[in-house]
Design a protein around this motif. Structure first.
Motif, PDB file in Angstrom:
ATOM      1  N   ALA A  74       0.829  -1.205   0.000  1.00  0.00           N
ATOM      2  CA  ALA A  74       0.000   0.000   0.000  1.00  0.00           C
ATOM      3  C   ALA A  74       0.862   1.254   0.000  1.00  0.00           C
ATOM      4  CB  ALA A  74      -0.931   0.001   1.210  1.00  0.00           C
ATOM      5  N   ILE A  78       0.679   4.186  -2.905  1.00  0.00           N
ATOM      6  CA  ILE A  78       0.339   5.555  -2.541  1.00  0.00           C
ATOM      7  C   ILE A  78       1.384   6.541  -3.044  1.00  0.00           C
ATOM      8  CG2 ILE A  78       0.293   7.102  -0.532  1.00  0.00           C
ATOM      9  CD1 ILE A  78      -1.515   5.140   0.842  1.00  0.00           C
ATOM     10  N   GLN A  84       1.202  12.089  -2.022  1.00  0.00           N
ATOM     11  CA  GLN A  84       0.351  11.312  -1.130  1.00  0.00           C
ATOM     12  C   GLN A  84      -0.922  12.103  -0.865  1.00  0.00           C
ATOM     13  OE1 GLN A  84       2.192   9.293   2.254  1.00  0.00           O
ATOM     14  NE2 GLN A  84       4.202   9.797   1.432  1.00  0.00           N
ATOM     15  N   GLU A  88      -6.297   8.861   0.262  1.00  0.00           N
ATOM     16  CA  GLU A  88      -5.726   7.520   0.187  1.00  0.00           C
ATOM     17  C   GLU A  88      -5.283   7.043   1.567  1.00  0.00           C
ATOM     18  OE1 GLU A  88      -3.931   7.463  -4.332  1.00  0.00           O
ATOM     19  OE2 GLU A  88      -2.766   8.421  -2.759  1.00  0.00           O
ATOM     20  N   PHE A  91      -8.291   6.180   3.485  1.00  0.00           N
ATOM     21  CA  PHE A  91      -8.858   4.914   3.031  1.00  0.00           C
ATOM     22  C   PHE A  91      -8.157   3.744   3.720  1.00  0.00           C
ATOM     23  CE2 PHE A  91      -8.825   1.201   0.225  1.00  0.00           C
ATOM     24  CZ  PHE A  91     -10.168   1.041  -0.055  1.00  0.00           C
ATOM     25  N   VAL A  92      -6.833   3.809   3.779  1.00  0.00           N
ATOM     26  CA  VAL A  92      -6.079   2.747   4.439  1.00  0.00           C
ATOM     27  C   VAL A  92      -6.506   2.618   5.895  1.00  0.00           C
ATOM     28  CG1 VAL A  92      -3.787   1.955   5.156  1.00  0.00           C
ATOM     29  CG2 VAL A  92      -4.092   2.989   2.905  1.00  0.00           C
ATOM     30  N   GLN A  95     -10.073   1.178   6.153  1.00  0.00           N
ATOM     31  CA  GLN A  95     -10.103  -0.245   5.858  1.00  0.00           C
ATOM     32  C   GLN A  95      -9.605  -1.066   7.036  1.00  0.00           C
ATOM     33  OE1 GLN A  95     -11.152  -2.041   2.888  1.00  0.00           O
ATOM     34  NE2 GLN A  95     -12.216  -0.096   2.802  1.00  0.00           N
ATOM     35  N   LEU A 146      -5.301  -3.092  -3.217  1.00  0.00           N
ATOM     36  CA  LEU A 146      -4.438  -2.037  -3.742  1.00  0.00           C
ATOM     37  C   LEU A 146      -5.167  -1.164  -4.758  1.00  0.00           C
ATOM     38  CD1 LEU A 146      -1.120  -4.046  -4.131  1.00  0.00           C
ATOM     39  CD2 LEU A 146      -1.680  -2.370  -2.351  1.00  0.00           C
ATOM     40  N   ILE A 149      -7.238   1.284  -2.811  1.00  0.00           N
ATOM     41  CA  ILE A 149      -6.444   2.413  -2.331  1.00  0.00           C
ATOM     42  C   ILE A 149      -6.231   3.434  -3.449  1.00  0.00           C
ATOM     43  CG2 ILE A 149      -4.148   3.127  -1.529  1.00  0.00           C
ATOM     44  CD1 ILE A 149      -3.999   0.469  -0.034  1.00  0.00           C
ATOM     45  N   ALA A 152      -9.211   5.541  -4.130  1.00  0.00           N
ATOM     46  CA  ALA A 152      -9.765   6.263  -2.982  1.00  0.00           C
ATOM     47  C   ALA A 152      -9.852   7.765  -3.200  1.00  0.00           C
ATOM     48  CB  ALA A 152      -8.941   5.968  -1.728  1.00  0.00           C
TER      49      ALA A 152
END
Length: 254
Positions: A74, A78, A84, A88, A91-92, A95, A146, A149, A152
């Protein structure tokens, strides 16, 4: 559970090789989490698990090894487009909260932020270690996550697609499997066909056969050994296969 206990429990085969080196550097950045004694305990536990796993390489991937692999890949995705996006990163975190609960997710994200600071992670070496130790259905699940991500922030860039494609190759994911998962995150006229790994010239019988094959490949029970937290992603893949088949049924009237 304290961070030191969590990380000790999380690392198995992933503690060795290039992934182990990445995690070691990340742990070095979390100096406030460890005194010498607790750090030694963590590394001893991890090394013991690694040794046990190396002597049983056919054993299925454990949730902690999948989790650590996911964090590293991930991080690479990203950073693929040179920036970055906070969406995103969010989102990580979301999750992980959804899969593991707030406390465990906080530990994972803390490690993720340290991994994210590293600039020279070898995608090839990391993926080859994962490929050697992780079974195919779990690797498919990694690729699905992935793409989630990458999407996202509302847009999957060419750089992100390129790096996920490269990862898929190193992970031993076939081109058709890669395109199937990728199609789950794109809307186009032939999305349903791509998800089922067929083309528009397929007969109705071929569509039915493809559906049975894909339903079996993406069945949530394939990742049951990773824990119920990872079945959610597998269930999403399974639902999209079903939706693709139902769409073609409706369009063709069979």
């Amino acid at each position: 559970m304290s961070f030191s206990k969590w990380i000790g429990a999380a690392l198995g085969w992933s503690f060795g090789g290039p992934i182990g080196a990445i995690i070691g550097m990340a742990l070095g950045g979390i100096v406030d989490a460890f005194g010498n004694g607790s750090a030694n305990t963590v590394f001893t536990e991890a090394e013991t698990r690694q040794g046990n796993r190396q002597s049983h390489q056919s054993q299925r991937t454990q949730p902690g090894d999948f989790e650590v692999s996911l964090l590293i890949l991930a991080s690479i995705v990203i950073k693929a487009d040179g920036k970055q996006d906070q969406r995103e990163l969010d989102f990580v975190r979301q999750q992980f909260v959804g899969m593991y609960g707030k406390e465990r997710a906080n530990h994972a994200f803390r490690l993720f932020k340290e991994i994210n600071k590293q600039q020279n992670i070898s995608t090839r070496q990391v993926c080859l270690q994962i490929r050697q130790m992780m079974e195919h259905p779990s690797r498919l699940q990694l690729i699905h996550f992935l793409f989630g991500i990458a999407k996202a922030d509302g847009l999957v860039t060419n750089d992100e697609v390129s790096v996920i494609y490269t990862m898929a190759g190193y992970l031993g994911i076939s081109h058709s499997d890669y395109e199937s998962i990728k199609a789950m995150f794109y809307e186009s006229a032939d999305t349903a066909y791509k998800i089922l790994e067929i083309d528009k010239s397929a007969t109705n019988d071929e569509i039915k056969k493809a559906y049975r094959t894909m339903a079996k490949k993406y069945h949530p029970d394939k990742v049951l050994h990773l824990g119920k937290e990872h079945q959610k992603g597998a269930e999403e893949k399974f639902r999209q296969v079903q939706a693709a088949y139902e769409q073609l049924q409706k369009e063709r009237g069979f």
